[in-house]
Design an enzyme around this catalytic site. Structure first.
Site, PDB file in Angstrom:
ATOM      1  N   TRP A 329       0.835  -1.198   0.000  1.00 37.83           N
ATOM      2  CA  TRP A 329       0.000   0.000   0.000  1.00 37.83           C
ATOM      3  C   TRP A 329       0.878   1.260   0.000  1.00 37.83           C
ATOM      4  O   TRP A 329       0.547   2.270  -0.612  1.00 37.83           O
ATOM      5  CB  TRP A 329      -0.914  -0.014   1.234  1.00 37.83           C
ATOM      6  CG  TRP A 329      -1.749   1.237   1.397  1.00 37.83           C
ATOM      7  CD1 TRP A 329      -2.963   1.485   0.839  1.00 37.83           C
ATOM      8  CD2 TRP A 329      -1.426   2.400   2.159  1.00 37.83           C
ATOM      9  NE1 TRP A 329      -3.415   2.719   1.203  1.00 37.83           N
ATOM     10  CE2 TRP A 329      -2.487   3.303   2.018  1.00 37.83           C
ATOM     11  CE3 TRP A 329      -0.338   2.769   2.948  1.00 37.83           C
ATOM     12  CZ2 TRP A 329      -2.502   4.547   2.642  1.00 37.83           C
ATOM     13  CZ3 TRP A 329      -0.338   4.014   3.571  1.00 37.83           C
ATOM     14  CH2 TRP A 329      -1.420   4.876   3.415  1.00 37.83           C
ATOM     15  N   HIS A 330       2.031   1.160   0.697  1.00 36.02           N
ATOM     16  CA  HIS A 330       2.898   2.334   0.796  1.00 36.02           C
ATOM     17  C   HIS A 330       3.554   2.690  -0.526  1.00 36.02           C
ATOM     18  O   HIS A 330       3.919   3.853  -0.746  1.00 36.02           O
ATOM     19  CB  HIS A 330       3.971   2.119   1.863  1.00 36.02           C
ATOM     20  CG  HIS A 330       3.439   2.263   3.249  1.00 36.02           C
ATOM     21  ND1 HIS A 330       2.869   1.213   3.922  1.00 36.02           N
ATOM     22  CD2 HIS A 330       3.373   3.331   4.068  1.00 36.02           C
ATOM     23  CE1 HIS A 330       2.479   1.641   5.115  1.00 36.02           C
ATOM     24  NE2 HIS A 330       2.761   2.917   5.229  1.00 36.02           N
ATOM     25  N   GLY A 331       3.757   1.713  -1.378  1.00 35.64           N
ATOM     26  CA  GLY A 331       4.379   2.047  -2.659  1.00 35.64           C
ATOM     27  C   GLY A 331       4.626   0.817  -3.495  1.00 35.64           C
ATOM     28  O   GLY A 331       4.774  -0.288  -2.968  1.00 35.64           O
TER      29      GLY A 331
END
Lengths: 481, 334
Positions: A329-331
């Site tokens: 989700w962060h990247g």
């Protein structure tokens, strides 16, 4: 970039919005307009402001946000009326995921596919990542699921649009659950001075964290992660510690500003961070770090996967899966996936440890060692989170653990930040003891601005922010997520 | 209404008190002198005379100015100046303590090695190379150096407009605000710091425009002519005054991912300058090799401080020491 909290544009926007809503405090307006009309007008002002806030960067992505909102509203409405509820609940979850997947992960998966199968001469799409997409897709999903679970009733389209786009939390969170926010839209309380005073102080507190601490630390952290082999081991260790403080102050600073702005306008957001680096284990860390994301993942991913209800092995698999997806989700990068995996493994190990341990008594030394070990583990994980790729992460870690020479930079902002963080922790511990509380909690030092001494402290904080602010451009880290 | 007025009164008192407190803090953190127009023309301006200044925004330094408003803290002063140092904030020693700038270290080296020489520093912030060349004649006339003038510069490529103005005698003197409201405001350290912060913030936004400007191609033929005229004038001035003018080029040193120094490469404009120096017999010291040797030996870079990125910004104490050593060796070797 959308309007940033630390920009002049934001202050102008906020001033205009606040002034317009303040007009509803006038007796004439309150008498002439019905409660419902007042609420509708207030929400319309906030909605327009939110779209201006977002569209400042690229107005085209307002249509994307609008489409997400429309689908969430339509699905929730039909679920609420029990019309093809199953179909609409699937659409309500899959559509935001497809949007997120396309904009954020399309090239990542295509590249991975190419790498795995060794395909040559392919082209990837030039996709611009809309700022804050991870946050507002999660919020729109949260709305649909909360209606499906009957936590809330479905709301009107403008209300849903305001929930998804509400500018204080739009681009970098906190991720506000629909069940927390929607009921607040029904209140029609006039703007008041205590809220404004509290909100401004929380905002200033966040601003200090962001533009004084985090941004100044970024100079050293960026330098070391750009050329890790040039620095001595001690400098690299200090840089990793500095990054742990930078990311905390950057993200929690943004959250504080968001919470502060919302408070000024009369809305309540829950705290998103609670002194994460005093955690005694990784489980506790995730109860203190990015609370809105971890509780979102727990509620909307871990529990639906089966949580701990389907046996020990499934529980660990669910934990690992949740954390890996949380990392992703962060990247769109394997370093984030690996970061999530490390945390997932640590959570599993902690659960196993809890099952096996016999002595359940805690002592001060044991707790201190636990805090240090947890912090060290979190720092090692941050290396993967910060590094551009695995190669850099390995170089940073090897520099940390194999003593070697190089440029020795004892960065003064790092020392200042470490001292400040330790001092803040001591204050929180003393405060907890004073209140006979077992829980150590962070707090916003909100003062009564009617007292002259409080006003002096408040003005001093503002002046110090201007004095020490890092003036080069440095966007919020979490904008990229 | 009464409540609001009372609160505003409280806020005003609190604001004034807070301002007083931060101004006190700024005395130690950002206390800069005010500059005044220099009528001798040796520099465009000089600082408050015999004043202490302190700053912590880039390194932490305390300096003092002398009776002429320049940074010369070496205690054993002499009437006869053998070596005159000109240059910008780097030469001034803007972010190092008074006893760490290269003029001070050079004087100490002279003394330690029994040399009866004295170096005097008129390096002043804002005095880029072209500005120093504009002031060269007056500087030599005012301070009458018996042997050398060293001009420190961190750039050896210049914009055409400045060169045209220099050669045409129209290069403007930097103004000083030594009276009126701005003069008084400059004395308030906190106000000055906030002004600097706002300027930096505004500069960030204008970077793109200036980058575009530098991308414009230079007419090398015209550029060469301008540079050669400027360097020829330096040579003539040196000859007229019977002293040697030496240009000390202090480049920025970059390091790569592995910690190796990035090889120095010259642009066509920089090569034109180096060739012009050779053509007109103007001595030129390139500090790059010394910086590289220092880095290999000690892992210290010549620029950067404990609160900035390494290798960026002003010359630090290691860089100053290196420059002093290079100038000393140059003088000794004749």
């Amino acid at each position: 970039m959308s309007v940033v909290f630390t920009s002049l544009e934001f202050f102008v926007l906020f001033f205009v919005v606040y002034s317009l809503i303040l007009a509803f405090n006038l007796k004439v307006v309150r008498e002439k307009l019905s409660e419902k009309t007042q609420l509708t007008l207030k929400h319309t002002i906030l909605l327009i402001a939110s779209y201006v806030f977002y569209g400042w960067w690229d107005y085209r992505f307002c249509f994307l946000m609008f489409a997400l909102t429309f689908v969430a509203w339509l699905c929730a409405k039909n679920i609420d009326r029990n019309k093809h509820a199953k179909l609409f609940s699937v659409i309500g979850v899959v559509f935001p995921l497809l949007i997120l997947g396309f904009f954020k992960y399309f090239n990542f998966f295509v590249d991975s596919f190419i790498d795995v199968f060794g395909i040559k001469s392919t082209t990837t799409l030039n996709i611009i990542l809309p700022v804050g997409i991870s946050f507002y897709t999660f919020q729109s999903m949260s709305y649909t699921i909360d209606v499906l679970r009957k936590n809330i009733k479905s709301y009107s389209f403008p209300d849903v649009a305001l929930y998804v786009s509400f500018f204080p939390q739009l681009v970098a969170g906190p991720i506000v659950k629909a069940s927390d926010f929607m009921p607040q839209l029904k209140k029609n309380e006039p703007l008041n001075l205590p809220d404004l005073s509290k909100g401004l102080q929380i905002f200033a507190f966040g601003m200090f964290k962001k533009i004084v601490i985090a941004d100044n630390l970024s100079v050293f952290v960026d330098d070391v992660f750009e050329k890790p082999l040039a620095f001595s081991s001690i400098s690299v260790i200090l840089a990793v510690i500095s990054y742990s403080i930078q990311i905390y102050c950057d993200f929690s600073g943004y959250s504080d500003m968001a919470i502060g702005v919302a408070r000024c306008l009369g809305y309540d957001f829950r705290p998103n961070f609670n002194m994460p680096y005093i955690s005694k284990n990784v489980t506790e860390f995730w109860k203190r770090w990015h609370i809105s994301l971890s509780s979102w993942l727990q509620e909307y991913l871990y529990i639906p996967l089966g949580g701990n209800r389907k046996g020990t092995v499934r529980r660990y698999i669910n934990l690992l899966l949740t954390m890996v997806l949380g990392g992703l989700w962060h990247g769109a990068n394997y370093t984030f996936v690996f970061w999530g995996l490390l945390h997932g493994l640590a959570l599993c190990l902690h659960k196993i440890y809890l099952k096996l341990r016999k002595n359940k008594k805690e002592n001060v030394i044991g707790s201190a060692i636990s805090v240090l070990l947890t912090y060290a583990f979190v720092c090692v994980c941050w290396v993967f989170f910060r590094a551009e790729n695995f190669g850099t992460a390995i170089d940073v870690l090897s520099k940390m653990f194999i003593w070697s020479d190089g440029i020795t930079q004892i960065f003064s902002w790092s020392i200042f930040s470490i001292v400040l963080l330790i001092a803040a922790t001591i204050v929180a511990v003393v405060k907890a003891k004073k209140n006979n509380s077992k829980e150590i909690n962070g707090f916003y030092p909100v003062l009564d601005l009617n007292k002259i001494s409080s006003l002096i402290i408040f003005f001093l904080v503002i002046m110090v922010i201007f004095m020490l602010a890092y003036t080069d451009s440095n966007p919020f880290i979490y904008f990229q997520f | 209404m009464k409540k609001v007025i009372l609160w505003m009164l409280k806020a005003m008192i609190a604001g004034l008190l807070s301002f007083g407190i931060v101004s006190g803090v700024c005395f130690f953190y950002y206390n800069l002198p005010v500059h005044y127009t220099n009528t001798t023309g040796a520099t465009d301006y000089f600082w408050d005379k015999e004043t202490v200044s302190m700053r912590g925004t880039e390194g932490f330094a305390r300096t003092e100015t002398d009776e002429n408003g320049f940074v010369n803290t070496y205690p054993e002063k002499k009437d006869e100046i053998n070596v005159l140092i000109m240059g910008s904030s780097h030469a001034e020693g803007f972010n190092v303590n008074g006893d760490e700038n290269f003029t001070y270290v050079l004087n100490k080296m002279f003394k330690d090695n029994g040399q009866d020489r004295y170096a005097y520093n008129i390096g002043t912030s804002g005095h880029n190379f072209v500005r120093c060349l504009k002031n060269l004649d007056s500087a030599i006339e005012t301070y009458k150096p018996t042997e050398y003038v060293f001009i420190e510069t961190s750039a050896i490529d210049f914009d055409v407009e400045s060169l045209e103005q220099l050669n045409g005698g129209t290069y403007e003197t930097l103004p000083s605000n030594n009276h009126g409201l701005i003069y008084q405001l400059q004395k308030l350290d906190f106000v000055r710091l906030i002004y600097a912060q706002i300027s930096n913030f505004a500069k960030k936004d204008s970077t793109d425009a200036s980058e575009k400007k530098t991308e414009e191609k230079t007419d090398l033929k015209q550029y060469k002519q301008l540079v050669e005229t400027a360097v020829e004038n330096v040579s003539k001035t040196a000859e007229k005054n019977n002293c040697k003018v030496v240009i000390v080029y202090c480049p920025k040193v970059d390091i790569d991912y592995n910690g190796e120094i990035v090889k120095q490469e010259f642009t066509p404009e920089q090569e034109i300058f180096i060739n012009a120096c050779e053509k007109y017999g103007v001595e030129y010291i390139n500090m790059f090799a010394s910086y590289e040797a220092m880095y290999k030996e000690t892992n210290n870079l010549p620029q950067g401080f404990s609160n900035t990125a390494v290798g960026t910004g002003h010359t630090n104490k290691y860089g100053h020491s290196c420059i002093a050593e290079e100038i000393y060796n140059f003088i000794i070797e004749g």
